[in-house]
Motif scaffolding. Structure first.
Motif, PDB file in Angstrom:
ATOM      1  N   ALA A  37      -8.482   8.030 -21.787  1.00  0.00           N
ATOM      2  CA  ALA A  37      -7.563   8.624 -22.884  1.00  0.00           C
ATOM      3  C   ALA A  37      -7.760   8.150 -24.448  1.00  0.00           C
ATOM      4  N   ASP A  38      -6.946   6.945 -24.404  1.00  0.00           N
ATOM      5  CA  ASP A  38      -6.959   6.109 -25.508  1.00  0.00           C
ATOM      6  C   ASP A  38      -6.511   4.601 -24.878  1.00  0.00           C
ATOM      7  N   PRO A  39      -7.796   3.964 -25.177  1.00  0.00           N
ATOM      8  CA  PRO A  39      -8.444   3.296 -25.162  1.00  0.00           C
ATOM      9  C   PRO A  39      -7.459   1.130 -25.331  1.00  0.00           C
ATOM     10  N   ARG A  40      -6.459   1.800 -26.729  1.00  0.00           N
ATOM     11  CA  ARG A  40      -5.642   0.675 -26.674  1.00  0.00           C
ATOM     12  C   ARG A  40      -4.251   0.912 -25.575  1.00  0.00           C
ATOM     13  N   ARG A  41      -4.241   1.052 -24.471  1.00  0.00           N
ATOM     14  CA  ARG A  41      -3.343   1.606 -23.338  1.00  0.00           C
ATOM     15  C   ARG A  41      -4.157   0.561 -22.308  1.00  0.00           C
ATOM     16  N   SER A  42      -2.958   0.581 -21.433  1.00  0.00           N
ATOM     17  CA  SER A  42      -4.004  -0.124 -19.931  1.00  0.00           C
ATOM     18  C   SER A  42      -3.482   1.140 -18.839  1.00  0.00           C
ATOM     19  N   LEU A  43      -4.239   1.118 -17.739  1.00  0.00           N
ATOM     20  CA  LEU A  43      -3.681   1.900 -16.721  1.00  0.00           C
ATOM     21  C   LEU A  43      -3.795   1.002 -15.678  1.00  0.00           C
ATOM     22  N   TYR A  44      -2.541   1.384 -14.361  1.00  0.00           N
ATOM     23  CA  TYR A  44      -2.838   0.411 -13.856  1.00  0.00           C
ATOM     24  C   TYR A  44      -2.635   0.660 -11.971  1.00  0.00           C
ATOM     25  N   ALA A  45      -3.080  -0.607 -10.982  1.00  0.00           N
ATOM     26  CA  ALA A  45      -3.422   0.504  -9.808  1.00  0.00           C
ATOM     27  C   ALA A  45      -2.363   0.675  -9.493  1.00  0.00           C
ATOM     28  N   ALA A  46      -2.210   1.937  -8.650  1.00  0.00           N
ATOM     29  CA  ALA A  46      -0.905   2.885  -8.184  1.00  0.00           C
ATOM     30  C   ALA A  46      -1.032   1.572  -6.959  1.00  0.00           C
ATOM     31  N   SER A  47      -1.827   1.778  -6.112  1.00  0.00           N
ATOM     32  CA  SER A  47      -1.754   0.652  -4.380  1.00  0.00           C
ATOM     33  C   SER A  47      -1.687  -0.176  -4.859  1.00  0.00           C
ATOM     34  N   ASP A  48      -1.917  -0.874  -5.347  1.00  0.00           N
ATOM     35  CA  ASP A  48      -1.370  -2.812  -5.808  1.00  0.00           C
ATOM     36  C   ASP A  48       0.024  -2.367  -6.776  1.00  0.00           C
ATOM     37  N   ILE A  49       0.293  -1.458  -7.247  1.00  0.00           N
ATOM     38  CA  ILE A  49       2.257  -1.259  -7.662  1.00  0.00           C
ATOM     39  C   ILE A  49       2.389  -0.788  -6.204  1.00  0.00           C
ATOM     40  N   ASP A  50       1.822   0.108  -5.295  1.00  0.00           N
ATOM     41  CA  ASP A  50       3.520   0.270  -4.215  1.00  0.00           C
ATOM     42  C   ASP A  50       2.848  -1.037  -3.229  1.00  0.00           C
ATOM     43  N   ARG A  51       1.711  -1.988  -3.504  1.00  0.00           N
ATOM     44  CA  ARG A  51       2.380  -3.231  -2.112  1.00  0.00           C
ATOM     45  C   ARG A  51       2.982  -4.151  -2.773  1.00  0.00           C
ATOM     46  N   LEU A  52       3.121  -4.547  -3.884  1.00  0.00           N
ATOM     47  CA  LEU A  52       4.216  -4.932  -4.646  1.00  0.00           C
ATOM     48  C   LEU A  52       5.717  -4.811  -4.967  1.00  0.00           C
ATOM     49  N   ALA A  53       5.471  -3.472  -4.322  1.00  0.00           N
ATOM     50  CA  ALA A  53       6.912  -2.841  -4.128  1.00  0.00           C
ATOM     51  C   ALA A  53       7.633  -2.677  -3.598  1.00  0.00           C
ATOM     52  N   ALA A  54       7.059  -2.484  -1.945  1.00  0.00           N
ATOM     53  CA  ALA A  54       7.253  -2.783  -1.335  1.00  0.00           C
ATOM     54  C   ALA A  54       7.573  -4.289  -0.361  1.00  0.00           C
ATOM     55  N   ARG A  55       6.871  -5.210  -0.766  1.00  0.00           N
ATOM     56  CA  ARG A  55       7.084  -6.763  -0.865  1.00  0.00           C
ATOM     57  C   ARG A  55       8.413  -7.355  -1.557  1.00  0.00           C
ATOM     58  N   GLN A  56       8.448  -6.612  -2.767  1.00  0.00           N
ATOM     59  CA  GLN A  56       9.608  -7.292  -3.703  1.00  0.00           C
ATOM     60  C   GLN A  56      11.541  -6.427  -2.417  1.00  0.00           C
ATOM     61  N   LYS A  57      11.342  -5.289  -1.429  1.00  0.00           N
ATOM     62  CA  LYS A  57      12.481  -4.768  -1.105  1.00  0.00           C
ATOM     63  C   LYS A  57      12.267  -5.830  -0.229  1.00  0.00           C
ATOM     64  N   ARG A  58      11.896  -6.666   0.118  1.00  0.00           N
ATOM     65  CA  ARG A  58      12.347  -7.461   1.660  1.00  0.00           C
ATOM     66  C   ARG A  58      13.291  -8.509   1.177  1.00  0.00           C
ATOM     67  N   PRO A  59      13.858  -8.578   1.918  1.00  0.00           N
ATOM     68  CA  PRO A  59      15.158  -9.783   1.296  1.00  0.00           C
ATOM     69  C   PRO A  59      15.119 -11.523   1.015  1.00  0.00           C
ATOM     70  N   ARG A  60      15.449 -11.831  -0.023  1.00  0.00           N
ATOM     71  CA  ARG A  60      14.775 -13.335  -0.317  1.00  0.00           C
ATOM     72  C   ARG A  60      16.294 -13.765  -0.439  1.00  0.00           C
ATOM     73  N   LYS A  61      16.434 -15.535   0.073  1.00  0.00           N
ATOM     74  CA  LYS A  61      16.891 -16.955  -0.251  1.00  0.00           C
ATOM     75  C   LYS A  61      17.460 -16.461  -1.887  1.00  0.00           C
ATOM     76  N   ALA A  62      18.577 -16.785  -1.769  1.00  0.00           N
ATOM     77  CA  ALA A  62      18.648 -17.453  -4.033  1.00  0.00           C
ATOM     78  C   ALA A  62      17.377 -18.107  -4.477  1.00  0.00           C
ATOM     79  N   GLY A  63      17.851 -19.559  -3.300  1.00  0.00           N
ATOM     80  CA  GLY A  63      16.649 -20.094  -3.987  1.00  0.00           C
ATOM     81  C   GLY A  63      15.299 -19.484  -3.904  1.00  0.00           C
ATOM     82  N   ALA A  64      14.662 -19.280  -3.259  1.00  0.00           N
ATOM     83  CA  ALA A  64      13.574 -18.267  -3.738  1.00  0.00           C
ATOM     84  C   ALA A  64      13.545 -17.478  -4.664  1.00  0.00           C
ATOM     85  N   ILE A  65      14.218 -17.260  -5.167  1.00  0.00           N
ATOM     86  CA  ILE A  65      14.307 -16.250  -6.193  1.00  0.00           C
ATOM     87  C   ILE A  65      15.057 -17.264  -7.538  1.00  0.00           C
ATOM     88  N   ALA A  66      15.295 -18.081  -7.337  1.00  0.00           N
ATOM     89  CA  ALA A  66      15.610 -19.332  -8.308  1.00  0.00           C
ATOM     90  C   ALA A  66      14.382 -19.979  -8.918  1.00  0.00           C
TER      91      ALA A  66
END
Length: 377
Positions: A37-66
């Protein structure tokens, strides 16, 4: 839910800013395509977004975040100097590409350093130097520490440092702007000089890249502006930062000898990166390259190489490609892309040094020790 979602929805799902979303796309973690609908904008794969969001919910140590923040992670050092937002490069709230249409590097220095007038990058008295490294080292020996100096004084130190760097690259002494002095040294016409001007402006600053981070670390200790510039130049000299132009020149040379397809096959088979193509912060293409390439007629080898790389990986040319194309179009010396990059970026280095000094804070990350420990008795 749709298989493809818009940028705002993707950012909300992941809880990240646009820069991080673009970085995920560049790494191949999230698929993207133009919005029909507007080639100047992008769309993003919902399945990839869901997978990354799920991974981000896992607990992370402070060192890994840094550790993640150090390598293309979330912005971690506050700055008012530059950013990349929605594919645009911004200098203190102004579009850098728009500025590059008319501004000189000196005018960009006044903007980034918050000085009342553009500085002059010329020294009346200096010696001959074997290299820009030697030139800055000579200045750093007697330069005052940056602590307890006002922004105006630091701006004066910065102007002298950039002037000394220009001397180290062999520029003739003159009150003319840097691009005019480069044009005189390289014997290019008025059109070429204006291309050099635009390239310097587009290079002036670029978020917290490796050399700029190094400069800020040095500045946080109170090192002189000359020493900070030397630290930045040393970091820029690394093959994964400022040597992309030299890498592309090697690839172009192979293409001239063996043909585009054979050269690319050999290059990739050897494990070399295509450094002059694509950029993690510009999924839709490096905006710094566009205004320069729009003004240049690529020679046949460069044009065919650009098209071949697009066919292989879809990555458009970045600023390093544009600087190499500029050097070939104007018949500049082999080291011209590096000279342009170092001189242009030195203005940003000074800006970051001034900003860091005025914060009064020391940058001191912690190491994560992975080595052996003493054995118990």
């Amino acid at each position: 839910m749709s298989d493809w979602i818009g940028r705002a929805h993707a950012m909300t799902q992941l809880g990240v800013r646009a820069q991080t979303l673009y970085a995920y796309v560049s790494r191949g973690w999230i698929g993207a395509r133009p919005d029909p609908a507007d080639p100047r904008r992008s769309l993003y794969a919902a399945s990839d977004i869901d997978r990354l969001a799920a991974r981000q919910k896992r607990p992370r140590k402070a060192g890994a975040i840094a550790a993640g923040a150090i390598s293309w992670g979330e912005p971690s050092i506050p700055t008012r100097l530059s950013t990349i937002d929605r594919g645009r490069l911004i200098y203190r709230g102004e579009d850098a590409v728009a500025l590059s249409a008319t501004a000189t590097l000196e005018e960009i220095a006044a903007l980034l350093w918050e000085q009342a007038a553009p500085p002059h990058f010329a020294e009346a008295d200096h010696g001959a130097f074997a290299s820009p490294f030697a030139a800055l080292a000579d200045l750093a020996v007697a330069a005052p520490a940056s602590l307890h100096r006002s922004p105006t004084q630091l701006g004066i130190d910065g102007a002298r440092g950039v002037a000394r760097l220009a001397s180290g690259f062999g520029l003739p002494e003159s009150d003319d702007p840097l691009h005019a002095r480069l044009a005189a040294a390289w014997r290019v016409d008025a059109t070429g000089a204006d291309l050099l001007r635009q390239a310097l402006v587009l290079i002036a600053d670029h978020d917290l890249n490796a050399s700029t981070f190094t400069v800020r670390v040095a500045a946080s200790t109170g090192a002189s502006i000359a020493a900070c510039l030397l630290a930045g130049l040393a970091t820029l000299s690394g093959p994964r930062h400022g040597a992309a132009g030299a890498s592309l020149a090697m690839l172009v040379g192979q293409a001239e000898r063996h043909g585009i397809t054979a050269a690319l096959d050999q290059w990739l088979a050897a494990g070399h990166e295509l450094q002059a193509f694509g950029h993690m912060l510009y999924p839709q293409g490096d905006v710094r390259a566009v205004p320069l390439l729009d003004r240049l007629t690529l020679d046949p080898v460069m044009a065919r190489l650009r098209d071949a790389v697009r066919e292989v990986g879809g990555q458009p040319p970045n600023i390093d490609f544009a600087l190499c194309a500029l050097a070939r179009a104007l018949a500049l010396p082999d080291d011209a892309p590096f000279v342009l990059f170092a001189l242009g970026r030195s203005v940003g280095w000074v800006a970051h040094a001034i900003e860091q000094v005025t914060t009064g804070s020391l940058i001191r990350p912690r190491g994560r020790y992975d080595g052996a420990m003493p054995t118990a008795d």
